[in-house]
Design an enzyme around this catalytic site. Sequence first.
Site, PDB file in Angstrom:
ATOM      1  N   CYS A 172       0.128  51.114  48.150  1.00  0.00           N
ATOM      2  CA  CYS A 172       0.038  52.447  48.301  1.00  0.00           C
ATOM      3  C   CYS A 172      -1.177  52.946  47.311  1.00  0.00           C
ATOM      4  CB  CYS A 172       1.269  53.493  47.840  1.00  0.00           C
ATOM      5  SG  CYS A 172       2.461  53.142  49.497  1.00  0.00           S
TER       6      CYS A 172
ATOM      7  N   HIS B  65       0.104  60.439  44.778  1.00  0.00           N
ATOM      8  CA  HIS B  65       0.411  59.599  45.931  1.00  0.00           C
ATOM      9  C   HIS B  65       1.574  60.239  46.667  1.00  0.00           C
ATOM     10  CE1 HIS B  65       1.434  56.656  48.790  1.00  0.00           C
ATOM     11  NE2 HIS B  65       2.329  56.144  48.096  1.00  0.00           N
TER      12      HIS B  65
ATOM     13  N   ASN C  11       4.413  59.307  54.191  1.00  0.00           N
ATOM     14  CA  ASN C  11       3.556  58.382  53.116  1.00  0.00           C
ATOM     15  C   ASN C  11       2.721  57.587  54.150  1.00  0.00           C
ATOM     16  OD1 ASN C  11       2.654  56.432  51.533  1.00  0.00           O
ATOM     17  ND2 ASN C  11       4.705  55.664  50.846  1.00  0.00           N
TER      18      ASN C  11
END
Length: 329
Positions: free
Chosen positions: A116, A256, A286
């Site tokens: 990520c 994030h 996400n």
Amino acid sequence: MSKIHAIITGVEAFIPEYILTNEELSRMVDTSDEWIMTRIGIKERHILKDKDKASSDMGAKAVERLLEKTNTKPEEVDFLLCATVTPDMQFPATANIIADKVGIKNGFGYDINAGCSGFLFALASASKWVETGTCKKVIVVGTEKMSTIVNYEDRAVCPIFGDAAAAIMLEPSTEPYGVMDCLLRSDGMGRKHLHQKAGGSLKPPTHETIDAKEHYIYQEGPAVYKHAVIDMYEITKELCQKNNLKTEDINWVVPHQANKRIIDSVTQRLGVPPERVMINIQKYGNTTAATLPLCLWEWEKQLKKGDNLILTTFGAGFTWGAIWVKWAY
Ligand code: UT7
């Protein structure tokens, strides 16, 4: 000679049409809109349904739009860096496939896999190619078809992820804008908490690995959560201290988008109020390497030249980091 800075000169995105709602997920696994909203903060996520389309197709769409928006011809691009954990194939790099699809022929490209943190690591890396004077037009794209590695029978994972792509253009400038400083960290010990068990050289794909569903994301959520909250806060604080940036100097935190509670916890500890934090997790979930540029794209119209942005991520690896960007337009 004055220092060359890598400035962001444009941002674009591609979001697949299909919306997977919490209601639909609740019919697939034992979950509820209430649980997902309370524990993660996601209402819906977009899924690329086309079976014959991959991460490169979404990435190519975002890059095509970026080229048009920044009035750039494909042949002018000298470097395309792609961040992804869902490459079209093990090899070649998805960056090369995207470049081929959009007609970028005079440059080079490769992929970065930093979970990520992929986009953050890619932005830091690409900025160096610009700062050294080597590259003049660089595209950094984050693209993910996460739905291909999500087990839609695993309620602890399937609400979290979505598909999307977003890309930025980086160019040199002698004005003091753009990527001002980067701090990146990784710790491979974290792999035990977040990984894909099979499909690589450790455990090549077999009928058994498919039957055991080992090609899907394996995540020990609470362990990852704990590290994300601590490490994103610490690295952001360190970056701000190093550059003498006070809380009031930060116009935007671009975190994030893994869990709204992680974002709230990190930014509360930093003392940055919610109205200065980019949050769109409720709409997209996400999207791994696409979350940061997706935020920049959504907030682009609100950004002003000179705004201080702090980008921060945490992801598989473990990988984490923070980048200070001075918005250039
Ligand atoms: O982006 C890459 C990095 N990844 C992250 O940052 C993710 C970090 N982790 C997280 O965001 C959270 O840990 C999760 C969202 C993955 C999980 O939330 P949690 O609050 O940590 O839940 P948990 O795993 O501790 O589970 C609590 C309970 C369990 O039930 P019991 O054992 O207490 O009875 C789970 O089985 O919640 C249950 N549960 C669910 N219940 C309803 C887990 N998933 C679900 C679900 N719906 N979807």
